[in-house]
Enzyme design. Sequence first.
Site, PDB file in Angstrom:
ATOM      1  N   GLU A 146      61.747  59.935  46.750  1.00  0.00           N
ATOM      2  CA  GLU A 146      61.884  60.991  48.028  1.00  0.00           C
ATOM      3  C   GLU A 146      63.368  61.092  48.365  1.00  0.00           C
ATOM      4  O   GLU A 146      64.118  60.247  48.090  1.00  0.00           O
ATOM      5  CB  GLU A 146      61.186  60.359  49.357  1.00  0.00           C
ATOM      6  CG  GLU A 146      59.602  60.249  49.086  1.00  0.00           C
ATOM      7  CD  GLU A 146      58.857  61.567  49.175  1.00  0.00           C
ATOM      8  OE1 GLU A 146      59.323  62.509  48.614  1.00  0.00           O
ATOM      9  OE2 GLU A 146      57.748  61.517  49.614  1.00  0.00           O
ATOM     10  N   ASN A 155      60.262  68.846  47.673  1.00  0.00           N
ATOM     11  CA  ASN A 155      61.515  68.572  48.407  1.00  0.00           C
ATOM     12  C   ASN A 155      62.160  67.984  47.223  1.00  0.00           C
ATOM     13  O   ASN A 155      63.479  67.303  47.514  1.00  0.00           O
ATOM     14  CB  ASN A 155      61.217  67.759  49.396  1.00  0.00           C
ATOM     15  CG  ASN A 155      60.399  66.166  48.732  1.00  0.00           C
ATOM     16  OD1 ASN A 155      60.100  66.212  47.519  1.00  0.00           O
ATOM     17  ND2 ASN A 155      60.114  65.433  49.860  1.00  0.00           N
ATOM     18  N   HIS A 207      61.608  65.723  44.882  1.00  0.00           N
ATOM     19  CA  HIS A 207      61.228  64.404  44.450  1.00  0.00           C
ATOM     20  C   HIS A 207      60.844  64.310  43.260  1.00  0.00           C
ATOM     21  O   HIS A 207      60.436  65.173  42.665  1.00  0.00           O
ATOM     22  CB  HIS A 207      60.295  63.596  45.510  1.00  0.00           C
ATOM     23  CG  HIS A 207      58.870  63.880  45.357  1.00  0.00           C
ATOM     24  ND1 HIS A 207      58.096  64.019  46.510  1.00  0.00           N
ATOM     25  CD2 HIS A 207      57.971  64.039  44.306  1.00  0.00           C
ATOM     26  CE1 HIS A 207      56.849  64.330  46.213  1.00  0.00           C
ATOM     27  NE2 HIS A 207      56.828  64.334  44.754  1.00  0.00           N
ATOM     28  N   ASP A 240      54.345  56.178  38.914  1.00  0.00           N
ATOM     29  CA  ASP A 240      54.214  55.769  40.257  1.00  0.00           C
ATOM     30  C   ASP A 240      52.607  55.416  40.548  1.00  0.00           C
ATOM     31  O   ASP A 240      51.806  55.731  39.894  1.00  0.00           O
ATOM     32  CB  ASP A 240      54.710  56.969  41.325  1.00  0.00           C
ATOM     33  CG  ASP A 240      54.588  58.324  40.919  1.00  0.00           C
ATOM     34  OD1 ASP A 240      53.498  58.472  39.999  1.00  0.00           O
ATOM     35  OD2 ASP A 240      54.886  59.081  41.666  1.00  0.00           O
TER      36      ASP A 240
HETATM   37  C1  GLP Z   1      53.270  63.760  43.265  1.00  0.00           C
HETATM   38  C2  GLP Z   1      53.797  62.980  42.352  1.00  0.00           C
HETATM   39  C3  GLP Z   1      54.964  63.252  41.424  1.00  0.00           C
HETATM   40  C4  GLP Z   1      54.793  64.770  41.049  1.00  0.00           C
HETATM   41  C5  GLP Z   1      54.783  65.800  42.592  1.00  0.00           C
HETATM   42  C6  GLP Z   1      54.437  67.256  42.299  1.00  0.00           C
HETATM   43  O1  GLP Z   1      53.648  63.526  44.647  1.00  0.00           O
HETATM   44  N1  GLP Z   1      54.231  61.254  42.606  1.00  0.00           N
HETATM   45  O2  GLP Z   1      55.385  62.858  40.121  1.00  0.00           O
HETATM   46  O3  GLP Z   1      55.792  65.532  40.223  1.00  0.00           O
HETATM   47  O4  GLP Z   1      53.585  65.297  43.143  1.00  0.00           O
HETATM   48  O5  GLP Z   1      53.217  67.426  42.014  1.00  0.00           O
HETATM   49  P1  GLP Z   1      52.584  68.877  41.511  1.00  0.00           P
HETATM   50  O6  GLP Z   1      52.541  68.852  40.292  1.00  0.00           O
HETATM   51  O7  GLP Z   1      50.958  68.641  41.743  1.00  0.00           O
HETATM   52  O8  GLP Z   1      53.043  69.851  42.360  1.00  0.00           O
END
Ligand code: GLP
Length: 243
Positions: free
Chosen positions: A143, A136, A138, A67
């Site tokens: 989302e 959440n 995702h 992304d």
């Molecule tokens: C972001 C990314 C995700 C990632 C998520 C969790 O929103 N788009 O791909 O998995 O955050 O991030 P973290 O590893 O910092 O908890």
Amino acid sequence: MIIKKAKNYQDMSRKAANIISAQIIMKPDCVLGLATGSTPIGIYRQLIDWYNKEDVDFSRVTSINLDEYRGLSPENDQSYRYFMNTNLFDHVNIDKSRTFVPDGLEPDAQKACDDYNRIIAQSGGIDLQLLGLGHNGHIGFNEPSDVFIKETHCVDLTERTIEANKRFFASEADVPRQAYTMGIGNIMQAKKILVVVSGADKASILKEVVSGPITPAVPASILQLHSDVTIVADEAALGALEI
Ligand code: GLP
């Protein structure tokens, strides 16, 4: 789903890096689906270390990231392209022309998404997809929703995600409200999936993902239907599961 228990963040990172380096050793011209966020940083550090020791060679690897924030340039230090360059690509011998991240500066959302779907298709398919997990549920920026969206799409980020990601920006107002993300179908088509989860704050969502109903309200729950998923999680993240 195979669940591997790690002692802590460092152990999780090393165990997951082992799986990625095994993939590269077994298939030097593999296609890796890569992820951003705090969770994979330790994995990338470990891979850089092994690259420096000549244990892993990225010269024939292709990477396709999940992304990118809509509107951020590759030079913006909050963009995911910048993250990948600074946390991995600048430190290993990957050919940058074979590293793909959605084009955050493409204003035409349809074009940005079509182009990315084409890149995924032309790569011949993702061999190993690395995923972090949002609070959440995702994955990428898919989302919670009423439906699973299959292909790359432009998404409105939820308040929860904006809140969680604001720590990286000067203020909440600076967090982009939209992103381009691979869809659930793109992710599910990967031959293997590796999910990394760390911290007690992810324990309840990890339980839902692994043993709750399969629903677009918890996007990662669809992974229960994939035939080759490995979850590497630390003890804190596994706290709500009896493992
Ligand atoms: C972001 C990314 C995700 C990632 C998520 C969790 O929103 N788009 O791909 O998995 O955050 O991030 P973290 O590893 O910092 O908890």
